[in-house]
Write an enzyme that holds these catalytic residues in place. Structure first.
Site, short mmCIF file in Angstrom:
data_model
loop_
_atom_site.label_atom_id
_atom_site.label_comp_id
_atom_site.label_asym_id
_atom_site.label_seq_id
_atom_site.Cartn_x
_atom_site.Cartn_y
_atom_site.Cartn_z
N ARG A 39 24.46 69.67 1.33
CA ARG A 39 24.73 68.97 1.96
C ARG A 39 25.80 68.30 1.67
O ARG A 39 26.95 68.03 1.84
CB ARG A 39 24.69 68.49 2.74
N TYR A 159 8.98 63.13 12.81
CA TYR A 159 8.90 64.40 11.44
C TYR A 159 8.19 65.55 11.84
O TYR A 159 7.96 66.95 11.72
CB TYR A 159 9.18 63.37 10.35
P1 NDP Z 1 15.18 65.93 -1.03
O1 NDP Z 1 15.72 64.16 -0.28
O2 NDP Z 1 14.99 65.59 -2.33
O3 NDP Z 1 16.51 67.26 -0.62
C1 NDP Z 1 16.55 67.10 1.03
C2 NDP Z 1 16.95 68.34 1.06
O4 NDP Z 1 17.58 68.53 2.01
C3 NDP Z 1 18.77 67.92 0.27
O5 NDP Z 1 19.05 69.29 -0.70
C4 NDP Z 1 19.28 67.70 1.29
O6 NDP Z 1 20.95 67.76 1.41
C5 NDP Z 1 18.71 68.58 2.55
N1 NDP Z 1 19.41 67.94 3.62
C6 NDP Z 1 19.22 67.10 4.18
N2 NDP Z 1 19.82 66.62 5.51
C7 NDP Z 1 19.85 68.01 6.06
C8 NDP Z 1 21.05 68.83 6.82
N3 NDP Z 1 21.75 68.13 7.58
N4 NDP Z 1 22.10 69.70 6.20
C9 NDP Z 1 21.88 70.73 5.58
N5 NDP Z 1 20.83 69.58 4.14
C10 NDP Z 1 20.46 68.89 4.68
O7 NDP Z 1 13.51 65.54 0.13
P2 NDP Z 1 12.56 67.43 -0.36
O8 NDP Z 1 12.56 67.78 -1.74
O9 NDP Z 1 11.27 66.48 -0.97
O10 NDP Z 1 12.17 67.40 0.48
C11 NDP Z 1 12.45 69.24 0.57
C12 NDP Z 1 12.01 69.30 2.67
O11 NDP Z 1 10.30 69.29 1.91
C13 NDP Z 1 12.12 68.63 2.82
O12 NDP Z 1 11.46 69.76 4.44
C14 NDP Z 1 10.76 68.19 3.87
O13 NDP Z 1 10.76 67.34 4.72
C15 NDP Z 1 9.08 68.81 2.11
N6 NDP Z 1 8.60 68.08 2.81
C16 NDP Z 1 8.66 67.14 1.52
C17 NDP Z 1 7.23 66.27 1.12
C18 NDP Z 1 7.68 65.08 -0.26
O14 NDP Z 1 6.66 64.39 -0.28
N7 NDP Z 1 8.47 65.56 -0.97
C19 NDP Z 1 6.59 66.30 1.71
C20 NDP Z 1 5.98 67.44 2.51
C21 NDP Z 1 7.01 68.31 3.08
P3 NDP Z 1 22.27 66.93 0.29
O15 NDP Z 1 20.89 66.17 -0.75
O16 NDP Z 1 23.03 68.19 -0.70
O17 NDP Z 1 22.56 66.56 1.44
#
Ligand code: NDP
Length: 247
Positions: A39, A159
């Site tokens: 994004r 969430y």
């Molecule tokens: P990050 O914050 O590192 O990455 C989040 C990603 O989601 C980024 O690539 C971001 O894009 C993208 N994103 C967020 N909002 C939007 C949007 N509106 N449209 C398009 N893209 C979007 O988080 P994680 O890698 O840790 O998380 C990945 C997934 O894992 C999520 O769904 C999270 O809920 C889930 N998760 C994570 C945990 C953790 O402990 N880390 C635990 C449990 C689940 P950009 O940065 O380019 O804007």
């Protein structure tokens, strides 16, 4: 390159993030033709693309859209389908959190998390499904849920609701697509070391994890890669937890 995965197209949303980048790399190493969605952090997506190019010799394409914006998502995916044909699979990984106890949770915090995490599943998967079905090649859909979507978590009603919703949606779509050999599963991470948990009270949280450590993004990616493999062809409608024993 495993024969069964040769040149099958996979979309990974949120590939600019910690877990999404690891998933994209793992799938590319398994021989998939991976498209990297982001994004706002094009630089981070480019870094993942460069790593994949170094490892495989092929540079993945980048796709940019806001998964919470239904029209923009449909337009971007429609253009990609027109140009490159159907995806074989999609990993719905993009997600956000905006934590607060419910009595003080602002409407924007509720709405933005539901729109991104739950509406985002519909916005991304719905346009891709009919082309997958018409291709008659089977396929994989994996949604990244969370332990919060299974057990709830204080301060995360928005969430947790979004992540529980994704599980219910995935189980439903799994039943719809089973006869098409398209599997639909969730991976539910616990606490994974990425930007998302920056600022969390780690000492307290580690006491809740039987393994007494955070998970690595690669450990989530390995579970996703398994669900996308030929060996997982008979697994659908399931939730695979990757959480160090928390549940
Ligand atoms: P990050 O914050 O590192 O990455 C989040 C990603 O989601 C980024 O690539 C971001 O894009 C993208 N994103 C967020 N909002 C939007 C949007 N509106 N449209 C398009 N893209 C979007 O988080 P994680 O890698 O840790 O998380 C990945 C997934 O894992 C999520 O769904 C999270 O809920 C889930 N998760 C994570 C945990 C953790 O402990 N880390 C635990 C449990 C689940 P950009 O940065 O380019 O804007």
């Amino acid at each position: 390159m495993p024969e069964h995965t040769a040149k099958r197209r996979m979309l990974v949303t949120g590939a600019s993030g910690g877990i999404g980048g690891a998933i994209a790399s793992a799938l590319a190493m398994d021989g998939f033709d991976v498209a990297l969605h982001y994004r706002s952090r094009r630089d981070a997506a480019e870094t993942v693309a460069a790593t994949i190019e170094t490892a495989t010799g092929e540079r993945p394409r980048l796709l940019c859209f806001d998964v919470a914006d239904r029209a923009a998502t449909a337009a971007a995916l429609g253009a990609d389908l027109d140009a490159h044909g159907p995806f074989w699979g999609v990993i719905c990984n993009a997600g956000i959190h905006a934590d607060a106890p419910l009595p003080v949770m602002k409407p924007e915090a509720w709405d933005s998390v539901i729109r991104t995490n739950l509406d985002g599943f519909y916005n991304v998967v719905q346009p891709l499904v009919m082309p997958m079905v018409r291709a008659r090649a089977g396929g994989r859909i994996v949604a990244i849920s969370s332990i919060a979507g299974i057990a709830g978590n204080r301060g995360q009603a928005n969430y947790a609701a979004s992540k529980a919703g994704v599980i219910a949606a995935a189980k439903s779509v799994a039943q719809e697509l089973a006869k098409r050999a398209i599997t639909v599963n969730c991976v539910a991470p616990g606490l994974i070391e990425t930007d998302m948990i920056a600022g969390a009270p780690l000492e307290e949280l580690l006491k809740l994890i039987p393994m007494r450590r955070l998970g690595h993004p690669g450990e989530v990616a390995a579970a996703v890669a398994f669900l996308c493999s030929q060996g997982a062809a008979y697994i659908t409608g399931q939730v695979l937890s990757v959480n160090g024993g928390m549940l």
